[in-house]
Design a protein around this motif. Structure first.
Motif, PDB file in Angstrom:
ATOM      1  N   GLU A 151       0.822  -1.209   0.000  1.00 45.32           N
ATOM      2  CA  GLU A 151       0.000   0.000   0.000  1.00 45.32           C
ATOM      3  C   GLU A 151       0.855   1.258   0.000  1.00 45.32           C
ATOM      4  O   GLU A 151       0.562   2.220  -0.694  1.00 45.32           O
ATOM      5  N   GLU A 152       1.924   1.246   0.782  1.00 43.78           N
ATOM      6  CA  GLU A 152       2.815   2.409   0.837  1.00 43.78           C
ATOM      7  C   GLU A 152       3.843   2.297  -0.279  1.00 43.78           C
ATOM      8  O   GLU A 152       4.472   1.255  -0.455  1.00 43.78           O
ATOM      9  N   LYS A 153       4.013   3.387  -1.019  1.00 48.37           N
ATOM     10  CA  LYS A 153       4.974   3.370  -2.121  1.00 48.37           C
ATOM     11  C   LYS A 153       6.391   3.345  -1.575  1.00 48.37           C
ATOM     12  O   LYS A 153       6.742   4.089  -0.677  1.00 48.37           O
ATOM     13  N   CYS A 154       7.184   2.478  -2.169  1.00 45.31           N
ATOM     14  CA  CYS A 154       8.582   2.357  -1.774  1.00 45.31           C
ATOM     15  C   CYS A 154       9.385   2.151  -3.056  1.00 45.31           C
ATOM     16  O   CYS A 154       9.121   1.205  -3.813  1.00 45.31           O
ATOM     17  N   ASN A 155      10.322   3.033  -3.326  1.00 54.29           N
ATOM     18  CA  ASN A 155      11.065   2.990  -4.588  1.00 54.29           C
ATOM     19  C   ASN A 155      11.869   1.711  -4.781  1.00 54.29           C
ATOM     20  O   ASN A 155      12.113   1.306  -5.900  1.00 54.29           O
ATOM     21  N   ASN A 156      12.292   1.087  -3.701  1.00 55.22           N
ATOM     22  CA  ASN A 156      13.128  -0.103  -3.856  1.00 55.22           C
ATOM     23  C   ASN A 156      12.362  -1.402  -3.611  1.00 55.22           C
ATOM     24  O   ASN A 156      12.957  -2.447  -3.430  1.00 55.22           O
ATOM     25  N   TYR A 157      11.029  -1.348  -3.618  1.00 54.75           N
ATOM     26  CA  TYR A 157      10.228  -2.565  -3.442  1.00 54.75           C
ATOM     27  C   TYR A 157      10.328  -3.411  -4.715  1.00 54.75           C
ATOM     28  O   TYR A 157      10.049  -2.929  -5.815  1.00 54.75           O
ATOM     29  N   PRO A 158      10.719  -4.677  -4.587  1.00 50.82           N
ATOM     30  CA  PRO A 158      10.861  -5.529  -5.784  1.00 50.82           C
ATOM     31  C   PRO A 158       9.526  -6.154  -6.213  1.00 50.82           C
ATOM     32  O   PRO A 158       9.083  -7.142  -5.646  1.00 50.82           O
ATOM     33  N   HIS A 159       8.873  -5.556  -7.200  1.00 49.17           N
ATOM     34  CA  HIS A 159       7.612  -6.101  -7.709  1.00 49.17           C
ATOM     35  C   HIS A 159       7.908  -7.400  -8.464  1.00 49.17           C
ATOM     36  O   HIS A 159       8.810  -7.446  -9.291  1.00 49.17           O
ATOM     37  N   GLU A 160       7.133  -8.427  -8.158  1.00 51.45           N
ATOM     38  CA  GLU A 160       7.296  -9.711  -8.833  1.00 51.45           C
ATOM     39  C   GLU A 160       5.970 -10.105  -9.474  1.00 51.45           C
ATOM     40  O   GLU A 160       4.911  -9.929  -8.880  1.00 51.45           O
TER      41      GLU A 160
END
Length: 155
Positions: free
Chosen positions: A100-109
């Protein structure tokens, strides 16, 4: 976007081409295109719908959309060459892990890989493919991701 150039034609005149040696190039009457565009831009909704119906075009949408559709039917050289039309499209719509919270380094899979094969002539789905993928970096889906995508941990 390609730039139009004038090149000598075999009859001694000139031909308009997108690039030198274009075998599908043809002369475009820019004045005629401008006249047709002007005429269509001055039509009201009812007139545009009537002309589209007469040409077998779809008459649903806003007046701006209908005008563009009518121009595509009326303006010469504004259609895709039949030799290059595709018979089928593959439509894909990936779903990926998310928070829910945007995080620039979150690895979307990718967690869902669906695909539809569309017959362009019949405008029908002729085949489909669907596969779920288990994420490796974040193997547990967040509650937000499940609500957003409709994909549960057991899917």
């Amino acid at each position: 976007m390609a730039t139009c150039i004038e090149e000598p034609a075999s009859n001694g005149g000139t031909q308009n081409a997108n690039f030198k040696g274009d075998p599908f190039a043809s002369k475009i009457d820019h004045k005629k295109v401008a006249r047709v565009n002007h005429e269509i831009n001055n039509l009201n909704m009812q007139e545009v719908k009537l002309r589209l119906q007469h040409r077998g075009g779809d008459d649903n949408g806003s007046v701006e959309v209908l005008r563009k559709r009518l121009k595509n039917l009326m303006v010469p050289n504004n259609k895709v060459d039949n030799r290059s039309q595709l018979l089928y499209y593959v439509v894909i719509d990936f779903e990926a892990t998310c928070e829910e919270e945007k995080c620039n380094n979150y690895p979307h899979e990718i967690i869902e890989f669906p695909a539809l094969l569309i017959d362009t002539k019949k405008r029908e789905i002729v085949d489909q493919f669907h596969m779920y993928c288990k994420p490796e970096v974040n193997p547990k889906l967040s509650e937000f991701c499940t609500k957003l995508t409709g994909i549960s941990q057991v899917s």
